[in-house]
Design an enzyme around this catalytic site. Sequence first.
Site, PDB file in Angstrom:
ATOM      1  CG  ASP A 100       3.123   0.827  11.324  1.00  0.00           C
ATOM      2  OD1 ASP A 100       2.643   1.762  12.000  1.00  0.00           O
ATOM      3  OD2 ASP A 100       2.837   0.629  10.141  1.00  0.00           O
TER       4      ASP A 100
ATOM      5  CG  ASP B   7      -0.346  -0.343   2.503  1.00  0.00           C
ATOM      6  OD1 ASP B   7       0.887  -0.508   2.568  1.00  0.00           O
ATOM      7  OD2 ASP B   7      -1.100  -0.465   3.493  1.00  0.00           O
TER       8      ASP B   7
END
Length: 820
Positions: free
Chosen positions: A467, A58
């Site tokens: 993340d 993505d």
Amino acid sequence: MRRTLIAGLIAAVTAPLVCAINSQTYTWKNVKIGGGGGFIPGIIFNEKEKGLAYARTDIGGAYKLNNDDSWTPLLDFVGDANWNSWGVDALATDPVEPNRLYMATGMYTNSWDPNNGQILISDDYGATFTSSPLPFKVGGNMAGRGMGERLAIDPHSNNILYFGARNGNGLYKSTNFGASWTKIANFPSSGTFIPDPDDPFDYNNQIVGLAWITFDSTSGAAGAATPRVFVGVANKDESNIFISEDAGATWSAVAGQNTTFLPHKGVLSPSENTLYISYSDGAGPYDGTNGAVKKYHIPTSTWTDITPVSGSDLYFGFGGLAVDKLAPGTVMVAALNSWWPDGQIFRSNDSGATWSPLWGWNGYPNLEKYYTFDNSLAPWTGSDFVDTTPGTLQIGWMMEALAIDPFDSNHWLYGTGATIYGSHDLKKWDTAHNVTLRMLADGIEETSVRGLISPPTGPNLLSGVADITGFVHDNLDTPRLKSYDNPKWMTSQDIDYAGNLPTNIVRIGAGDEEIKQVAFSSDSGSSWAIHYGAPDGVHGGKVAFSADADTILWRTDGSGVLVSRNQATFTANNSIFYGASGNVFYISTNNGATFAASGSLGSSTSVSDVLVNPGLTGDVWASTDKGLFHSTNSGATFTSISGVTQAWSIGFGAPVTTGGYPAIFAAANIDGVGYFRSDDAGVNWVKINDAAHGFGAISGNVLTGDPRIHGRVYLGTNGRGIFYGDTAGAQPPDTATAAPTSSVAVVTSSIILTTSVADPTSAPATSQVPVTSSTSAPLAGATAAVFGQCGGEGWTGATICATGSTCTTSSQWYSQCLPN
Ligand SMILES: *[C@@H]1O[C@H](CO)[C@@H](O)[C@H](O)[C@H]1NC(C)=O
Ligand SMILES: *[C@@H]1O[C@H](CO)[C@@H](O)[C@H](O)[C@H]1NC(C)=O
Ligand SMILES: *[C@@H]1O[C@H](CO)[C@@H](O)[C@H](O)[C@H]1NC(C)=O
Ligand SMILES: *[C@@H]1O[C@H](CO)[C@@H](O)[C@H](O)[C@H]1NC(C)=O
């Protein structure tokens, strides 16, 4: 806050004009974290050529599978001008001419991405591409990006392609191998589902639109357009699967369909004349609390519900869906998000009549695992992000990509929020009910990098990563065994070392609200301690460590500039900090307590980076939207560096000759946007990146040189991990004409700082690419029921627990309302 321009201060340009920019050949390699690090929304096998497969991401482009299970990146040429091409919303590999490859690229359909999307077209397996611009935006990092594929090639006439657009733009068709596209005006629905119409971030308030296109290869014959085509649309409570029987001339809703949920995937089983469909109540990839699996038998127009679980066992939607082309009736489907106790995958070998799971309960809280687990290619996931105990999501989450090799029933792959799993013994599921689950994302580096340091002693590189928090990179070429721990935030937003005591490191976090977001290490990042003086709930921004590791300056996100002294001893000037905002440079001589405006940075309106030479008193650089500025008098006055019209991240590296002025690396515009090195304090520059290495959006990237290796630079990207570059070609001529200026003794009271620390009234400059791969901020919702989920990374539902229960964290990914 925009500051008044102080005209005239930088009128004189003292450096000679830069002529044509020389280039130097560099060798670029990924710094290996290993095994992904971000969401894999799609994995697509070619139907004609054995072993050919692609994975799309993505925010970090796409990859091609190699025959040793590793992956090769395909979109590393993407640079600043076409940065949105790293968002791949759909991918199609040609079932007739396998050399042909297409991708629909574009990052966001909202204002974060100002550019329209494009179809990237390759006829050499992704070695080279041409681009066909689309008249609308494509959302590779938007909601519903795991639905698909929304780009498909006609299996009987491969000049024909369909693309299902977002945001109400409808269905598009090409008849010339993707070169040009025409809207199919009579397609009945452009989609109505919007994940959150009221999203204040202007992100989840976009129409998801068309979700997938599936040709029925059993209709028609080679050489003419396939007559029967199915299209899935993100609609609820209105028709969401449409069919054409005349090669796209006319369309109608498939009769008898159930429109309760959104159709995520439509997968054809040709030998069964059946279309399998997975449904979820959300667009994904984070959400989904209900769903279904259904099949549609085409010759009889019969729908059958084949959902593997029901009742209280059905607390998730379904995403990834695959059929085994070599074994008719073998179907697999993934729970899109079973956040607790683990993800789940179901397999049927009787067309969905019965299913067997990848794990089952063996007396709560024990799980019976029908797999053995092997994360040797991404060992950092084991100690840090997935664990062997229940409740820790060992097999994954955000499972939208699931594929069985059409030439090998034993070979399967699936994507998660963090990596790719798979094995070469899938048929053992049906015999021993025990497969080997391996992490198979070797070669994929999909992290969004927020900070990099290369201290003069200890490991050459430490990172702050979104993340997955960040790593000590004591070896650049081997997978990381573990990330930072204690504290392990989701994201380490910035990192700095103390100039005089460089084993002392500070880092700040972003993303977790409940813990303190400043941590120290005194052993080069091996171990960490939380800074208990940090206020709760404050996070993000930039951090600077004073030279003697006694003062931290923290420009927070939203809570101004904070200063902390963790040791009592101070020396004169040790704790001078610099900052910059707009075109004003600031200096603090009282440990950051107050700042005074100092020199001017020309007509700049935003400052990207400030860099202090630890080896030369008063030597400071600032990069801005109007160029690169150098001060030799502690920021009192600045010289504008000639030829540099804009600069972003800047960093020092090793000098050409020992004791010389350090090399300067700059992400900059010098006769064009790129990456540059100067060995003579900014007089001459060499371009160090090439057409094959664009590194995506330049404003989102961070870089630093290595103070121990001349020419070495580390470059952190937003979606393609960290690269390191070393000189491979000869030093170009005329690049070190100015005598090194550094014969001055090293000062002990040097200054360390980072970007834009001052002007507490000013909003920080933000990246043009604000959202990373697999994060999302939980939104406060209604009240969660007792035993219901109330939090966890990616959770967007209720965060308040019903009376009598308390929200209790069981893992990074799952919090549950437990009775008081
Ligand atoms: C449609 O699907 C939902 C969810 O699976 C189910 O509850 C409902 O009964 C179905 N409707 C019909 C008419 O079958
Ligand atoms: C699967 O195989 C592994 C390795 O042989 C074994 O340790 C494990 O117990 C098996 N699991 C089940 C459920 O049989
Ligand atoms: C189908 O799956 C079931 C249960 O997983 C298994 O017992 C059976 O042997 C399988 N049949 C074939 C033909 O593989
Ligand atoms: C401290 O810094 C100031 C401003 O850069 C300078 O004028 C002064 O000489 C420095 N003092 C010492 C002791 O280095």
